[in-house]
Design an enzyme around this catalytic site. Structure first.
Site: not given
Length: 313
Positions: A149, A179
């Site tokens: 992330y 992400k």
């Protein structure tokens, strides 16, 4: 990683964490929340305990309870439940990763530690230190797909995500993508390019710039606004896939106008959470300190803008 992996694509709602007026987690909202996402927004995957969900303001036990509730209520309804397990403490991240595996989560994700940042001896940011952190968390749930992330605006860790990805498959067999919640489209494009050979998913996380990411070939998007504008953004994705770039661009411009309106009023996680309550009718409660509750009038003004946008389409 032994089991086959279902590729994460399309829209993923970064979920808010329902709290009571007293500031305790309110699990009773999760079931209706899932129904709302599926029935009203046509969004069938979720990213739990991330930035939108105030994950780093929750205790480990609270995060476990929330993840379990999303997996339990989402079984047979949601396509994928991705649980964010990033913490400042690697031990807490490992505990959350093990728990995610035990409750049937579909994948896990982790941010970079941000208090003690991954650095080397001369105090420069060090990609290998971050990859080692991700590796050790992943080892606690080796059968779960792992996503990095990347959110440098929150962590202050301004490593290029493409450098993190380069060679990570040799360290982490379960690694499945990123992400990407940054605005550097060059770095994003490098992530997409590198991921092609590994069939990884690159998911974009800056909602108001999604079209730029789609052109670069991202496989989906994770965002807070898909909680209440998922239906519209799904139209945008369909238009893009069908080659209707004029419609795609028109929808993106309208979306940008809504976000610009919200930003001009002040648009943080606390405001966004209240906006979701106003639009959806779900009672999500206040944010947790240090975030302060949003004036209802501000949230209502933004919610009206969102409803007007939705009604036009």
């Amino acid at each position: 990683m032994s089991r086959s992996v279902k590729k994460l694509t399309g829209l993923v709602a970064a979920t808010f964490t329902p709290l009571t007026a007293e500031g305790e987690i309110n699990l009773s909202v999760i079931g209706p929340y899932i129904d709302y996402l599926i029935e009203k927004q046509n969004v069938k995957s979720v990213f739990v305990n991330g930035t939108t969900g105030e994950g780093c303001s929750l205790t480990v036990d609270e995060r476990k309870q929330l993840a379990a509730a999303w997996c339990q209520h989402g079984k047979g309804k949601l396509e994928q439940v991705v649980v964010h397990v990033g913490c400042m403490s690697i031990k807490d991240s490992q505990e959350l990763a093990r728990h995610a595996a035990s409750i049937g989560a579909d994948a896990i994700a982790v941010i970079s530690p941000s208090y003690f940042k991954p650095i080397n001896a001369d105090f420069s940011l060090f990609t290998d230190a971050l990859r080692l952190f991700i590796k050790e968390v992943s080892a606690s749930a080796p059968d779960l797909p792992m996503y990095y992330y990347h959110i440098p605006g929150m962590t202050g860790v301004a490593l290029e995500a493409a450098d993190v990805l380069n060679g990570i498959e040799r360290m982490i067999p379960s690694f499945q993508g990123v992400k990407y919640s940054g605005t550097d489209l060059r770095d994003l494009g490098q992530c997409v390019c590198y991921s092609q050979a590994h069939n990884w998913s690159v998911l974009y996380g800056v909602d108001e710039q999604l079209l730029g990411a789609l052109v670069l070939g991202v496989h989906g998007a994770v965002g807070s606004t898909y909680n209440y504008l998922g239906c519209i953004v799904n139209q945008m994705l369909s238009a893009f896939d069908n080659g209707n770039h004029m419609q795609t661009r028109a929808l993106q411009f309208e979306f940008m106008e809504v976000i610009t309106f919200a930003k001009n009023l002040g648009f943080d996680v606390a405001v966004n959470k209240q906006v979701m309550s106003e639009v959806s009718g779900l009672v999500l409660g206040p944010p947790r300190l240090p975030l302060l509750p949003c004036p209802v009038s501000k949230a209502q003004a933004i919610a009206q803008k969102i409803k007007d946008f939705s009604q036009r389409h």
